[in-house]
Design a protein around this motif. Structure first.
Motif, mmCIF file in Angstrom:
data_model
loop_
_atom_site.group_PDB
_atom_site.id
_atom_site.type_symbol
_atom_site.label_atom_id
_atom_site.label_comp_id
_atom_site.label_asym_id
_atom_site.label_seq_id
_atom_site.Cartn_x
_atom_site.Cartn_y
_atom_site.Cartn_z
ATOM 1 N N LEU A 315 0.855 -1.182 0.000
ATOM 2 C CA LEU A 315 0.000 0.000 0.000
ATOM 3 C C LEU A 315 0.894 1.236 0.000
ATOM 4 O O LEU A 315 1.649 1.476 0.940
ATOM 5 N N THR A 316 0.787 2.024 -1.077
ATOM 6 C CA THR A 316 1.721 3.120 -1.336
ATOM 7 C C THR A 316 0.993 4.458 -1.371
ATOM 8 O O THR A 316 0.030 4.621 -2.136
ATOM 9 N N PRO A 317 1.411 5.434 -0.565
ATOM 10 C CA PRO A 317 0.799 6.763 -0.662
ATOM 11 C C PRO A 317 0.880 7.282 -2.100
ATOM 12 O O PRO A 317 1.908 7.124 -2.774
ATOM 13 N N ALA A 318 -0.185 7.885 -2.577
ATOM 14 C CA ALA A 318 -0.237 8.331 -3.974
ATOM 15 C C ALA A 318 0.940 9.226 -4.333
ATOM 16 O O ALA A 318 1.501 9.117 -5.430
ATOM 17 N N ASP A 319 1.333 10.088 -3.401
ATOM 18 C CA ASP A 319 2.434 11.013 -3.684
ATOM 19 C C ASP A 319 3.798 10.324 -3.736
ATOM 20 O O ASP A 319 4.782 10.945 -4.154
ATOM 21 N N ASN A 320 3.880 9.075 -3.302
ATOM 22 C CA ASN A 320 5.129 8.317 -3.381
ATOM 23 C C ASN A 320 5.165 7.357 -4.557
ATOM 24 O O ASN A 320 6.174 6.684 -4.798
ATOM 25 N N CYS A 321 4.057 7.262 -5.288
ATOM 26 C CA CYS A 321 3.942 6.249 -6.334
ATOM 27 C C CYS A 321 5.015 6.390 -7.416
ATOM 28 O O CYS A 321 5.603 5.396 -7.844
ATOM 29 N N GLU A 322 5.242 7.595 -7.867
ATOM 30 C CA GLU A 322 6.188 7.798 -8.956
ATOM 31 C C GLU A 322 7.580 7.300 -8.582
ATOM 32 O O GLU A 322 8.230 6.588 -9.359
ATOM 33 N N ALA A 323 8.040 7.657 -7.377
ATOM 34 C CA ALA A 323 9.369 7.225 -6.935
ATOM 35 C C ALA A 323 9.409 5.715 -6.725
ATOM 36 O O ALA A 323 10.384 5.055 -7.095
ATOM 37 N N ALA A 324 8.361 5.155 -6.134
ATOM 38 C CA ALA A 324 8.347 3.716 -5.853
ATOM 39 C C ALA A 324 8.324 2.892 -7.127
ATOM 40 O O ALA A 324 8.924 1.817 -7.196
#
Length: 363
Positions: A315-324
Motif C-alpha cells: 500500500l503506497t501513498p499516492a504522492d510516493n507512487c512515482e518514486a516507488a
C-alpha cells in the motif's frame, strides 16, 4: 631502482594515501537502508503489537506489515569510502545529510522529534480507524509543545487543554494561531485552559473537567516568515478520549509513517473476518484524523524490505507512487492509496480475487 619498480611503488603509495584519505575524511552524507518490517496483526518482542481491551475483537490472518528505514545517526559522520560503497550498493541509498537532519539537528533532538511524531501517528491511526467504524471519539485542542525561553514558558504547559483564546472558543489547533496573530507583538492575549493535571484526573475519574484558568501572556515577535507576527511560543495539537483501550506496543520505532498500517490493523481486529484474506500485505503512509494518507521518506528502501520479508502487495501513498514505481522489487504490486477508504477498498478486491482493477502505481 629500475623505473618500472619506482613507478609501481609510487602508484602503490598514492593508492594507500587515497584510501587513508577516504577513511579519515568525513563527507556531508547519510545512508538509508531497508529496516525491519513488523506485522501489526502479530507479535513483536513477545507481545501483541495491537492490544485492545474493553471491546470485542476478532481473529485475524495474513499480514498488514508496517515498514521502516534504517538511517545513520545524526551524530555519525560518514567517510568517503562508506559513501562510495553506499552509492554502489543496490539496496542502500546515500543522501545529503541535511535531507535527513535539516537545520543541524542533533541525535537527541532528532530522536525526540521522531518519538513525538510516532506518538501522534498512533493517536491519528486510532481516530481514523474508529471513525471508519462509526465509533464516537471525543477530541479537544491542547498545548502540544512550549518553546523554551518564550513568553508562554512557565505559564502554559504541554497537555493543557485550550478552551478559548480571548473568549473565543477553540475547536481546531489552527484556531489558536489565527486568534493569537490577530494581535500585534507586545499585546496581551488571554488563554482559557484546563490544566493538564486536571484533565488527566478527569479522564481517570471519567468526569467532565471542572477547573479552568485564565492565563494572560504578552506576545512577542516572530520574523520567520519575513514579516512580524505576534506569537506566544507554543504549538497546538489534538488529544482524544477513546471509549475503550487501544495500546500499540512497538519499541525502537520513530516517525509518523506507520499511521496507515496501524489504522488498518486496528480496523481488522475490530471487525469479523480477515481484512487481507490471508495475503501478505505491507505498506506505509502517514494518516490524519480524517483518514487521509500522506507521503513518507525512503519509499524505495521500504519496498525492498517488504519484498524481502515476503510481501506480495504494498500500500503506497499516492504522492510516493512515482518514486516507488521506478525500481519496484520483482513480485511486489504497488497499490496507490490516498485515504484509508482507498486501502480498505483495495483489500476488499484482494480478498475477492478481483485484482484486475486495482489502483496500482503507474496506472
Amino acid at each position: 631502482m629500475p623505473r618500472r619498480t619506482a613507478t609501481m611503488l609510487a602508484s602503490t603509495l598514492m593508492l594507500i594515501a587515497l584510501l587513508c584519505a577516504g577513511v579519515f575524511i568525513p563527507v556531508p552524507y547519510s545512508e538509508m537502508s531497508p529496516g525491519p518490517t513488523v506485522n501489526t496483526l502479530g507479535d513483536h518482542g513477545g507481545e501483541p503489537v495491537l492490544q485492545i481491551s474493553g471491546r470485542k475483537t476478532y481473529a485475524t490472518s495474513g499480514h498488514l506489515n508496517m515498514t521502516t528505514v534504517r538511517v545513520t545517526s545524526a551524530d555519525y559522520r560518514m567517510n568517503l569510502v562508506e559513501a562510495v560503497y553506499g552509492w554502489l550498493a543496490h539496496d542502500n541509498k546515500v543522501v545529503p545529510r541535511e535531507t535527513l537532519y535539516p537545520d543541524g539537528k542533533t541525535e537527541e533532538q532528532s530522536t525526540q522529534e521522531n518519538a513525538e511524531e510516532f506518538s501522534q501517528s498512533q493517536e491519528s491511526a486510532k481516530v481514523a480507524a474508529l471513525k471508519e467504524l462509526d465509533v464516537p471519539v471525543k477530541s479537544w485542542v491542547i498545548v502540544s509543545t512550549v518553546v523554551k525561553g518564550s513568553p508562554a514558558e512557565g505559564k502554559l504547559h504541554a497537555g493543557d487543554v485550550i478552551k478559548a483564546v480571548d473568549g473565543t472558543a477553540v475547536k481546531e489547533p489552527a484556531d489558536v494561531a489565527k486568534l493569537v496573530t490577530k494581535h500585534k507583538p507586545g499585546q496581551d492575549v488571554r488563554f482559557t485552559i484546563v490544566p493538564a493535571k486536571e484533565q488527566a484526573a478527569a479522564e481517570k475519574e471519567k468526569r467532565t473537567p471542572t477547573k479552568t484558568q485564565d492565563i494572560t501572556i504578552t506576545t512577542t515577535t516572530s520574523d520567520d516568515t519575513g514579516e512580524k507576527r505576534a506569537i506566544v511560543g507554543i504549538s497546538a495539537g489534538t488529544d482524544h478520549t477513546f471509549p475503550f483501550t487501544i495500546d500499540i506496543k512497538l519499541a525502537d520505532v520513530g516517525g509518523p509513517s506507520a499511521g496507515l498500517m496501524f489504522a488498518l490493523g486496528i480496523y481488522d481486529k475490530l471487525t469479523p473476518g480477515s481484512l487481507t484474506g490471508g495475503k501478505f500485505v505491507a505498506g506505509t503512509g502517514t494518516i490524519d484524523d480524517e483518514g487521509k494518507v500522506g507521503p513518507i521518506g525512503g519509499i524505495e528502501m521500504k519496498t525492498v524490505g517488504a519484498r524481502a520479508k515476503g510481501a506480495q502487495y504494498f500500500l503506497t501513498p499516492a504522492d510516493n507512487c512515482e518514486a516507488a514505481a521506478k525500481d519496484t522489487p520483482e513480485g511486489l504490486t504497488l497499490i496507490k492509496v490516498n485515504t484509508i477508504d482507498d486501502a480498505l477498498g483495495a483489500l476488499e478486491d484482494l480478498r475477492s480475487g478481483d485484482t484486475a482493477d486495482l489502483p496500482t502505481c503507474g496506472k
